[in-house]
Design an enzyme around this catalytic site. Sequence first.
Site, PDB file in Angstrom:
ATOM      1  CE  LYS A  13     -13.656 -28.987   3.862  1.00 61.34           C
ATOM      2  NZ  LYS A  13     -13.412 -29.234   5.311  1.00 61.34           N
ATOM      3  NE  ARG A  88     -12.668 -23.136   5.471  1.00 54.79           N
ATOM      4  CZ  ARG A  88     -11.991 -24.194   5.015  1.00 54.79           C
ATOM      5  NH1 ARG A  88     -11.740 -24.344   3.744  1.00 54.79           N
ATOM      6  NH2 ARG A  88     -11.573 -25.102   5.858  1.00 54.79           N
ATOM      7  NE  ARG A 122      -5.864 -33.475   7.975  1.00 59.15           N
ATOM      8  CZ  ARG A 122      -6.755 -32.558   7.584  1.00 59.15           C
ATOM      9  NH1 ARG A 122      -7.828 -32.925   6.898  1.00 59.15           N
ATOM     10  NH2 ARG A 122      -6.603 -31.298   7.921  1.00 59.15           N
ATOM     11  NE  ARG A 155      -4.003 -29.089   6.766  1.00 58.69           N
ATOM     12  CZ  ARG A 155      -5.253 -28.882   6.397  1.00 58.69           C
ATOM     13  NH1 ARG A 155      -5.779 -29.625   5.430  1.00 58.69           N
ATOM     14  NH2 ARG A 155      -5.976 -27.961   6.965  1.00 58.69           N
ATOM     15  NE  ARG A 166      -7.919 -26.530  10.471  1.00 55.19           N
ATOM     16  CZ  ARG A 166      -7.487 -27.792  10.371  1.00 55.19           C
ATOM     17  NH1 ARG A 166      -6.638 -28.287  11.238  1.00 55.19           N
ATOM     18  NH2 ARG A 166      -7.910 -28.543   9.393  1.00 55.19           N
TER      19      ARG A 166
HETATM   20  P1  ADP Z   1      -9.777 -27.855   6.587  1.00 58.88           P
HETATM   21  O1  ADP Z   1      -9.190 -29.191   6.816  1.00 58.88           O
HETATM   22  O2  ADP Z   1      -9.707 -26.961   7.792  1.00 58.88           O
HETATM   23  O3  ADP Z   1     -11.113 -27.901   5.939  1.00 58.88           O
HETATM   24  P2  ADP Z   1      -8.482 -26.677   4.197  1.00 58.88           P
HETATM   25  O4  ADP Z   1      -7.328 -27.451   3.718  1.00 58.88           O
HETATM   26  O5  ADP Z   1      -9.715 -26.661   3.382  1.00 58.88           O
HETATM   27  O6  ADP Z   1      -8.732 -27.128   5.683  1.00 58.88           O
HETATM   28  O7  ADP Z   1      -8.018 -25.149   4.440  1.00 58.88           O
HETATM   29  C1  ADP Z   1      -6.862 -24.847   5.154  1.00 58.88           C
HETATM   30  C2  ADP Z   1      -6.782 -23.352   5.446  1.00 58.88           C
HETATM   31  O8  ADP Z   1      -6.795 -22.610   4.219  1.00 58.88           O
HETATM   32  C3  ADP Z   1      -7.934 -22.787   6.255  1.00 58.88           C
HETATM   33  O9  ADP Z   1      -7.753 -22.979   7.647  1.00 58.88           O
HETATM   34  C4  ADP Z   1      -7.850 -21.305   5.847  1.00 58.88           C
HETATM   35  O10 ADP Z   1      -6.776 -20.651   6.487  1.00 58.88           O
HETATM   36  C5  ADP Z   1      -7.525 -21.395   4.371  1.00 58.88           C
HETATM   37  N1  ADP Z   1      -8.748 -21.452   3.537  1.00 58.88           N
HETATM   38  C6  ADP Z   1      -9.126 -22.482   2.740  1.00 58.88           C
HETATM   39  N2  ADP Z   1     -10.289 -22.208   2.119  1.00 58.88           N
HETATM   40  C7  ADP Z   1     -10.667 -20.976   2.520  1.00 58.88           C
HETATM   41  C8  ADP Z   1     -11.788 -20.137   2.252  1.00 58.88           C
HETATM   42  N3  ADP Z   1     -12.769 -20.517   1.409  1.00 58.88           N
HETATM   43  N4  ADP Z   1     -11.848 -18.944   2.868  1.00 58.88           N
HETATM   44  C9  ADP Z   1     -10.885 -18.536   3.698  1.00 58.88           C
HETATM   45  N5  ADP Z   1      -9.808 -19.277   4.015  1.00 58.88           N
HETATM   46  C10 ADP Z   1      -9.689 -20.487   3.439  1.00 58.88           C
END
Ligand code: ADP
Length: 217
Positions: A13, A88, A122, A155, A166
């Site tokens: 993404k 989400r 990553r 990360r 996750r």
């Molecule tokens: P991923 O690579 O898991 O898609 P992101 O960088 O988008 O990771 O998100 C990292 C973390 O930030 C998630 O694991 C969560 O803890 C938090 N987070 C991000 N977006 C949301 C959301 N829309 N609702 C709840 N938590 C979120």
Amino acid sequence: MKAIIFGAPGAGKGTYSNRLKAKLGVEVIAMGDIFRAQVKENSELGKKVKSYVEKGALVPDEIVVEVLKQHLDGIPQGSGVLLDGFPRTLEQAKTLETIFQLDVIILLDVPDWLIIERLSSRRICKNCGTVYNIKFLKPKIEGICDKCNGELYQRSDDGPDVIKDRLQIYQDQTIPLLIYYREKKTPIITSKTTAVDTPPELLVEQMFEELKKLKLA
Ligand code: ADP
Ligand code: ZN
């Protein structure tokens, strides 16, 4: 254009939204990046979300929605918006509906085995957030960002146990949104990655063509 980029953790993404931003001039709001930056700054918000982000758990909806609204307020009227990592949960999707009408969903379809491979190798630029992969999308110089010479880091939620959690949360809480959007007949562009070395440029071109068909690009 009001769009969301949708896919499992590690589906790409961040990579694709950055490229689409450059190509289409849309504003990208990346929830995860926002939270990580706040955690790093140790701000009030950062303190609230730290434990969730580090465990790979979802930040509570009220907090996420509040942060989204603040960031949307900072975007000039009429700009295209691409949301990365929001919504989400079904609750978040329903709230989004009260904010704007979504034109399209860009769905990144990536097999599980590839996701796990990718997440564990990553690396991200500390400075500009560009995503690399030490196996498949290497920087020119090890540990250094091609774009800004920033330092690359891993990360804290990209460790094997947290990755598993996750992916489970994605299955349980986020996948159901696809059914919701299908029922609402929101257009979905599906971008399928099947191999570790599928070049992002190619997929971005395909997305662009699909967006043109929908008159969104
Ligand atoms: P991923 O690579 O898991 O898609 P992101 O960088 O988008 O990771 O998100 C990292 C973390 O930030 C998630 O694991 C969560 O803890 C938090 N987070 C991000 N977006 C949301 C959301 N829309 N609702 C709840 N938590 C979120
Ligand atoms: Zn950089």
